[in-house]
Design a protein around this motif. Sequence first.
Motif, mmCIF file in Angstrom:
data_model
loop_
_atom_site.group_PDB
_atom_site.id
_atom_site.type_symbol
_atom_site.label_atom_id
_atom_site.label_comp_id
_atom_site.label_asym_id
_atom_site.label_seq_id
_atom_site.Cartn_x
_atom_site.Cartn_y
_atom_site.Cartn_z
ATOM 1 N N LYS A 45 0.819 -1.201 -0.003
ATOM 2 C CA LYS A 45 0.119 0.046 -0.126
ATOM 3 C C LYS A 45 1.098 1.323 -0.089
ATOM 4 O O LYS A 45 0.644 2.214 -0.738
ATOM 5 C CB LYS A 45 -0.952 0.006 1.263
ATOM 6 C CG LYS A 45 -2.101 -0.307 1.216
ATOM 7 C CD LYS A 45 -3.006 -0.444 2.544
ATOM 8 C CE LYS A 45 -4.295 -0.271 2.194
ATOM 9 N NZ LYS A 45 -5.031 -0.093 3.396
ATOM 10 N N THR A 64 -11.759 6.567 3.998
ATOM 11 C CA THR A 64 -12.355 6.316 2.865
ATOM 12 C C THR A 64 -11.073 6.044 1.827
ATOM 13 O O THR A 64 -11.413 4.999 0.967
ATOM 14 C CB THR A 64 -13.230 7.659 2.254
ATOM 15 O OG1 THR A 64 -14.300 7.933 3.173
ATOM 16 C CG2 THR A 64 -13.729 7.540 0.874
ATOM 17 N N PHE A 67 -10.171 2.626 2.319
ATOM 18 C CA PHE A 67 -11.149 1.667 1.701
ATOM 19 C C PHE A 67 -10.845 1.661 0.105
ATOM 20 O O PHE A 67 -10.844 0.486 -0.166
ATOM 21 C CB PHE A 67 -12.651 2.093 2.183
ATOM 22 C CG PHE A 67 -13.704 1.331 1.282
ATOM 23 C CD1 PHE A 67 -14.196 -0.057 1.613
ATOM 24 C CD2 PHE A 67 -14.162 1.783 0.343
ATOM 25 C CE1 PHE A 67 -14.863 -0.692 0.993
ATOM 26 C CE2 PHE A 67 -15.143 1.136 -0.664
ATOM 27 C CZ PHE A 67 -15.602 -0.066 -0.187
ATOM 28 N N TYR A 68 -10.813 2.635 -0.366
ATOM 29 C CA TYR A 68 -10.473 2.651 -2.082
ATOM 30 C C TYR A 68 -9.327 1.822 -2.244
ATOM 31 O O TYR A 68 -9.234 1.224 -3.138
ATOM 32 C CB TYR A 68 -10.734 3.856 -2.411
ATOM 33 C CG TYR A 68 -12.041 4.215 -2.619
ATOM 34 C CD1 TYR A 68 -13.168 3.729 -3.279
ATOM 35 C CD2 TYR A 68 -12.641 5.407 -2.021
ATOM 36 C CE1 TYR A 68 -14.511 3.713 -3.336
ATOM 37 C CE2 TYR A 68 -14.025 5.938 -2.029
ATOM 38 C CZ TYR A 68 -14.837 5.150 -2.540
ATOM 39 O OH TYR A 68 -16.263 5.452 -2.851
ATOM 40 N N THR A 70 -7.703 -0.317 -0.608
ATOM 41 C CA THR A 70 -7.865 -1.687 -0.401
ATOM 42 C C THR A 70 -8.712 -2.404 -1.592
ATOM 43 O O THR A 70 -8.259 -3.676 -1.829
ATOM 44 C CB THR A 70 -8.719 -2.078 1.065
ATOM 45 O OG1 THR A 70 -7.782 -1.372 2.268
ATOM 46 C CG2 THR A 70 -8.652 -3.483 1.359
ATOM 47 N N SER A 71 -9.761 -1.708 -1.687
ATOM 48 C CA SER A 71 -10.655 -2.432 -2.990
ATOM 49 C C SER A 71 -9.747 -2.564 -4.308
ATOM 50 O O SER A 71 -9.824 -3.529 -5.048
ATOM 51 C CB SER A 71 -11.779 -1.538 -3.080
ATOM 52 O OG SER A 71 -12.533 -1.248 -2.012
ATOM 53 N N VAL A 72 -8.937 -1.428 -4.723
ATOM 54 C CA VAL A 72 -8.123 -1.478 -5.751
ATOM 55 C C VAL A 72 -6.933 -2.664 -5.760
ATOM 56 O O VAL A 72 -6.723 -3.411 -6.668
ATOM 57 C CB VAL A 72 -7.530 -0.072 -5.998
ATOM 58 C CG1 VAL A 72 -6.438 -0.093 -7.085
ATOM 59 C CG2 VAL A 72 -8.559 0.853 -6.441
ATOM 60 N N SER A 73 -6.589 -2.594 -4.442
ATOM 61 C CA SER A 73 -5.648 -3.679 -4.240
ATOM 62 C C SER A 73 -5.985 -4.952 -4.699
ATOM 63 O O SER A 73 -5.416 -5.929 -4.941
ATOM 64 C CB SER A 73 -4.591 -3.372 -3.276
ATOM 65 O OG SER A 73 -5.326 -3.462 -1.996
ATOM 66 N N TYR A 74 -7.027 -5.260 -3.763
ATOM 67 C CA TYR A 74 -7.639 -6.557 -3.882
ATOM 68 C C TYR A 74 -8.090 -6.886 -5.258
ATOM 69 O O TYR A 74 -7.961 -8.144 -5.856
ATOM 70 C CB TYR A 74 -8.928 -6.653 -3.073
ATOM 71 C CG TYR A 74 -9.791 -7.989 -2.978
ATOM 72 C CD1 TYR A 74 -9.192 -8.838 -2.435
ATOM 73 C CD2 TYR A 74 -10.815 -8.043 -3.909
ATOM 74 C CE1 TYR A 74 -9.932 -10.276 -2.314
ATOM 75 C CE2 TYR A 74 -11.616 -9.159 -3.893
ATOM 76 C CZ TYR A 74 -11.158 -10.406 -3.364
ATOM 77 O OH TYR A 74 -11.573 -11.437 -3.329
ATOM 78 N N THR A 75 -8.690 -5.989 -5.969
ATOM 79 C CA THR A 75 -9.121 -6.272 -7.413
ATOM 80 C C THR A 75 -7.833 -6.521 -8.314
ATOM 81 O O THR A 75 -7.752 -7.462 -9.136
ATOM 82 C CB THR A 75 -9.846 -4.920 -7.916
ATOM 83 O OG1 THR A 75 -10.840 -4.813 -7.365
ATOM 84 C CG2 THR A 75 -10.252 -5.468 -9.396
ATOM 85 N N THR A 78 -6.510 -10.227 -7.552
ATOM 86 C CA THR A 78 -7.225 -11.391 -7.868
ATOM 87 C C THR A 78 -7.578 -11.515 -9.428
ATOM 88 O O THR A 78 -7.169 -10.718 -10.299
ATOM 89 C CB THR A 78 -8.641 -11.248 -7.287
ATOM 90 O OG1 THR A 78 -9.328 -10.076 -7.635
ATOM 91 C CG2 THR A 78 -8.573 -11.443 -5.731
#
Length: 78
Positions: A45, A64, A67-68, A70-75, A78
């Motif tokens: 990160k 916030t 959160f974003y 984390t969402s981008v890194s998860y996407t 995967t």
Amino acid sequence: MLVYGLTEHPMMLATNKDIKSKEDVIAVAKQYFSRWKIEEYFRCKKQMFQFENFRVRKLSAINTLNFYITSVSYTHLT
């Protein structure tokens, strides 16, 4: 303590836990690897998204942003 068989080379782990059996060694090694995944996640990160260089001051804005990221890194993973 020295841990053999988990990686190519033996690992030396320092702990303040009492080690009395092989099960104790395994438990400490599992805790170490679990924590290492978290450390790698935050390093990623900080390096990829420059998370420490943000310019927001409110906790809600930091949450916030986190959160974003984390969402981008998860996407991305995967």
